[in-house]
Design a protein around this motif. Sequence first.
Motif, PDB file in Angstrom:
ATOM      1  N   GLN A 112      29.411 -27.566  10.828  1.00 23.43           N
ATOM      2  CA  GLN A 112      30.353 -26.907  11.433  1.00 23.43           C
ATOM      3  C   GLN A 112      31.025 -27.604  12.618  1.00 23.43           C
ATOM      4  N   GLY A 113      30.745 -29.162  12.530  1.00 25.75           N
ATOM      5  CA  GLY A 113      31.504 -30.057  13.487  1.00 25.75           C
ATOM      6  C   GLY A 113      30.881 -30.111  14.611  1.00 25.75           C
ATOM      7  N   ARG A 114      29.711 -29.655  15.039  1.00 27.41           N
ATOM      8  CA  ARG A 114      29.125 -29.906  16.120  1.00 27.41           C
ATOM      9  C   ARG A 114      28.167 -31.160  16.177  1.00 27.41           C
ATOM     10  N   TRP A 115      28.208 -31.835  17.375  1.00 25.38           N
ATOM     11  CA  TRP A 115      27.482 -33.150  17.511  1.00 25.38           C
ATOM     12  C   TRP A 115      25.896 -32.816  17.371  1.00 25.38           C
ATOM     13  N   ARG A 116      25.290 -33.373  16.471  1.00 25.66           N
ATOM     14  CA  ARG A 116      23.846 -33.638  16.624  1.00 25.66           C
ATOM     15  C   ARG A 116      23.474 -35.032  17.160  1.00 25.66           C
ATOM     16  N   VAL A 117      22.547 -35.079  17.677  1.00 23.46           N
ATOM     17  CA  VAL A 117      22.044 -36.429  18.390  1.00 23.46           C
ATOM     18  C   VAL A 117      20.431 -36.409  18.276  1.00 23.46           C
ATOM     19  N   GLN A 118      19.947 -37.465  17.695  1.00 18.10           N
ATOM     20  CA  GLN A 118      18.358 -37.621  17.652  1.00 18.10           C
ATOM     21  C   GLN A 118      18.073 -39.005  18.549  1.00 18.10           C
ATOM     22  N   ARG A 119      16.855 -39.052  19.218  1.00 11.01           N
ATOM     23  CA  ARG A 119      16.687 -40.196  20.120  1.00 11.01           C
ATOM     24  C   ARG A 119      15.396 -40.584  20.108  1.00 11.01           C
ATOM     25  N   ALA A 120      15.216 -42.021  19.886  1.00  9.31           N
ATOM     26  CA  ALA A 120      13.689 -42.573  20.079  1.00  9.31           C
ATOM     27  C   ALA A 120      13.883 -43.815  21.198  1.00  9.31           C
ATOM     28  N   GLY A 121      12.734 -44.662  20.952  1.00  6.58           N
ATOM     29  CA  GLY A 121      12.763 -45.729  21.749  1.00  6.58           C
ATOM     30  C   GLY A 121      11.625 -45.849  22.906  1.00  6.58           C
ATOM     31  N   PRO A 145      11.359 -46.079  15.053  1.00  7.63           N
ATOM     32  CA  PRO A 145      12.086 -44.994  15.197  1.00  7.63           C
ATOM     33  C   PRO A 145      12.564 -44.538  13.639  1.00  7.63           C
ATOM     34  N   VAL A 146      12.528 -43.164  13.599  1.00 13.53           N
ATOM     35  CA  VAL A 146      12.896 -42.749  12.376  1.00 13.53           C
ATOM     36  C   VAL A 146      13.741 -41.536  12.729  1.00 13.53           C
ATOM     37  N   ALA A 185      12.558 -37.916  17.931  1.00 19.98           N
ATOM     38  CA  ALA A 185      12.920 -37.021  17.202  1.00 19.98           C
ATOM     39  C   ALA A 185      12.100 -36.847  15.801  1.00 19.98           C
ATOM     40  N   HIS A 186      11.250 -37.936  15.372  1.00 20.68           N
ATOM     41  CA  HIS A 186      10.328 -37.802  14.463  1.00 20.68           C
ATOM     42  C   HIS A 186       9.336 -38.881  14.832  1.00 20.68           C
ATOM     43  N   PRO A 187       8.212 -38.493  15.403  1.00 22.44           N
ATOM     44  CA  PRO A 187       7.025 -39.277  16.091  1.00 22.44           C
ATOM     45  C   PRO A 187       6.687 -40.382  14.989  1.00 22.44           C
ATOM     46  N   ASP A 188       6.803 -41.472  15.189  1.00 21.97           N
ATOM     47  CA  ASP A 188       6.127 -42.402  14.090  1.00 21.97           C
ATOM     48  C   ASP A 188       6.031 -43.784  14.775  1.00 21.97           C
ATOM     49  N   ARG A 189       5.576 -44.806  13.816  1.00 21.28           N
ATOM     50  CA  ARG A 189       5.257 -46.192  14.593  1.00 21.28           C
ATOM     51  C   ARG A 189       6.807 -46.871  14.973  1.00 21.28           C
ATOM     52  N   ARG A 205      23.908 -37.318  -3.481  1.00 22.33           N
ATOM     53  CA  ARG A 205      24.210 -36.765  -4.717  1.00 22.33           C
ATOM     54  C   ARG A 205      23.559 -35.328  -4.769  1.00 22.33           C
ATOM     55  N   SER A 206      22.297 -35.010  -4.061  1.00 21.14           N
ATOM     56  CA  SER A 206      21.729 -33.866  -4.140  1.00 21.14           C
ATOM     57  C   SER A 206      20.792 -33.630  -3.157  1.00 21.14           C
ATOM     58  N   THR A 207      20.157 -32.404  -2.886  1.00 17.70           N
ATOM     59  CA  THR A 207      19.201 -32.121  -1.850  1.00 17.70           C
ATOM     60  C   THR A 207      17.762 -32.186  -2.316  1.00 17.70           C
ATOM     61  N   ASP A 208      17.530 -32.778  -3.600  1.00 17.02           N
ATOM     62  CA  ASP A 208      16.451 -32.833  -4.126  1.00 17.02           C
ATOM     63  C   ASP A 208      15.260 -33.644  -3.108  1.00 17.02           C
ATOM     64  N   ALA A 209      15.991 -34.626  -2.407  1.00 19.93           N
ATOM     65  CA  ALA A 209      15.166 -35.572  -1.804  1.00 19.93           C
ATOM     66  C   ALA A 209      15.606 -35.730  -0.163  1.00 19.93           C
ATOM     67  N   ALA A 210      14.765 -35.654   0.566  1.00 10.35           N
ATOM     68  CA  ALA A 210      15.355 -35.707   1.994  1.00 10.35           C
ATOM     69  C   ALA A 210      15.404 -37.169   2.521  1.00 10.35           C
ATOM     70  N   TRP A 211      16.409 -37.680   3.011  1.00  9.77           N
ATOM     71  CA  TRP A 211      16.434 -39.114   3.327  1.00  9.77           C
ATOM     72  C   TRP A 211      16.443 -39.223   4.935  1.00  9.77           C
ATOM     73  N   GLU A 212      15.904 -40.505   5.287  1.00  9.23           N
ATOM     74  CA  GLU A 212      15.662 -40.692   6.672  1.00  9.23           C
ATOM     75  C   GLU A 212      16.162 -42.289   6.949  1.00  9.23           C
ATOM     76  N   LEU A 213      16.634 -42.364   8.235  1.00  9.70           N
ATOM     77  CA  LEU A 213      16.958 -43.579   8.699  1.00  9.70           C
ATOM     78  C   LEU A 213      15.803 -44.101   9.423  1.00  9.70           C
ATOM     79  N   GLU A 214      15.240 -45.536   9.278  1.00 10.84           N
ATOM     80  CA  GLU A 214      14.401 -46.114   9.800  1.00 10.84           C
ATOM     81  C   GLU A 214      14.804 -47.433  10.474  1.00 10.84           C
ATOM     82  N   LEU A 215      14.449 -47.771  11.820  1.00  6.69           N
ATOM     83  CA  LEU A 215      14.936 -48.888  12.281  1.00  6.69           C
ATOM     84  C   LEU A 215      13.511 -49.714  12.093  1.00  6.69           C
TER      85      LEU A 215
END
Length: 590
Positions: A136-145, A160-161, A154-158, A110-120
Amino acid sequence: MPSSPTVWQRLGAALGLCLALIAPPTSTALAAIAAPSAGEPSRPIVLDDRHGTVDLAGRSEQLLDPNGSLGIEEIEAHRHTGVWTPRAAGDRTRLANDAALWIRFEVMQRSTDAAWELELARSGTDFIELYHRDAQGRWRVQRAGDRLPVRDWAHPDRYPVFGLDARPGEAVRYWVRIEHARVPFSGELRLHDHNTLREMRIHQQFGLGVYFGMALLLTLVALVHVAVYRDMAFALYAVYTTLLGLGMAASLGVGGQFLWPGQARWNQVAEFVLLPLMGVAGLLFVRQVAQPRRLGRLLDRLCLGLALLWLATVAWDLIAPSRLSLQAVTALGTAAMATIAAMLWRAWRSGDGWLRWFVLGMLPVLIAGALPVMRNFNLISSGFLSQYGMVIAATLEAPVLVYALLQRSRMQHESQMRARALERAEPLTGLMVRSHMMLCLHDSLVRAQRYHHSSALLLVRLDNHAELLERHGRETADRALVITASLLRSQARDVDTAARVDDQDFALLMEGPVKDTQAAGVATSLVAAGLRSPDRLPPGTTLRLRVVVALLPDARGEHGQDAEAHLRWMHEGLRLLGQDPRKAILRLNF
């Protein structure tokens, strides 16, 4: 009855229609239902400030790539024969070595007030990637594991984020690619706003910090007991607690985040090595405490054999990891838990109080240890209990187990102290033996001469000991000696020394300065206490005590600082006292 078949046929048809309406769809039916969404995912997930966390279960689809050969371009263009199916909570997917699981979902912010993240919400996943196209239609990839060092995630954590692209009012499609061999994949994917995830991590890290701090403290306490008491049980407990803590750090992602963030290979195998090693240490620890060899050699040898075989299997799984090697390690873990349960049952049946506390302490970890086994055999999904069950169980275990071990150590230490005390204390009465009494008497004589004061020595004889032995037997005669020793203790001050110097003779050394009235008063009290019939002796029986008392050193100075000479002088007084049966106390020099 020609009408009966028709009636039953109609009832069967009606029942079949009802079952068809209420029964869950089969896999073919699910495929047919999912077919319309084979090209397009379900409607976008709307993210706003009303919810800080959104679960992807039921809001995403999954597709299995058996060969792991599909790329993101093929997935996006639907150049594959697979079918997207809804992903529900608790879904478990077994992936072969080369297989990959694709999960897709669509998000609208809905807005950019909060940054959202995906967590496994689980650690230990081999490899995970998140794909999406930017504005711009370019592929962005983030990796963990685990195949990557945690510091390269992509985001060092306990866990994968991954960060989501903030494009308010625009639906953004994401694809998640997961590789996870040997163990069925059942991790839950969740969307969090950044503040919610950080707050969750703070609470989790606080709880885990309490546990790991407690584990470190227990290890140090155990090592101190090893150094002080040379107790092998505490040594094994220190190893067990250390490996349990390291295994939990590997299982919960704490190890990869803080302890070995740059070690990809170790991060990948740490959980599969540390947890079985913890199991081996636990098996040997229970064996050391429960002592199954007291009841038979079979269970004891089974423990040692299982430990060696389990270690060999862990080495096999480390050198050539496969699903078969992991199942072998898991099967031996199950056998080890059954063996531990058998030893704990034997220990409980022994009836010892501290052993029962030990059994109660081990039970939570034993029960919680079944959860990873069930997960590895694809019997349960990854969840809160499978992730945190061992931590909770270890926290419950620690105080009870330490209490049991301290009780065991206290009992053993008391036995050792009593054994060492026999060098100075007489076994029957517990009073000081003659040799140490003579040393104390010599020191007292030296102090009395140096500081010009008098000490007192009382030599006490149980005069009717032989009579008690003849009339009532050895047990009563020995009890009379113990009661006499108790009377001497009751009259002795903290600085005084009571000793048994002969079969029926006792000595009480009263440290100076002592007045003659004090020494005479103690002698009179002893004789009077002996004449009162003790309850622990046969009715009508008394203790006839004869007491010789003297102030030391002797004013005449004949014996100087010779303790033996003073004692011989006192024995001569006893001999003289024995010639007068009417007299019970003899004052030698006052």
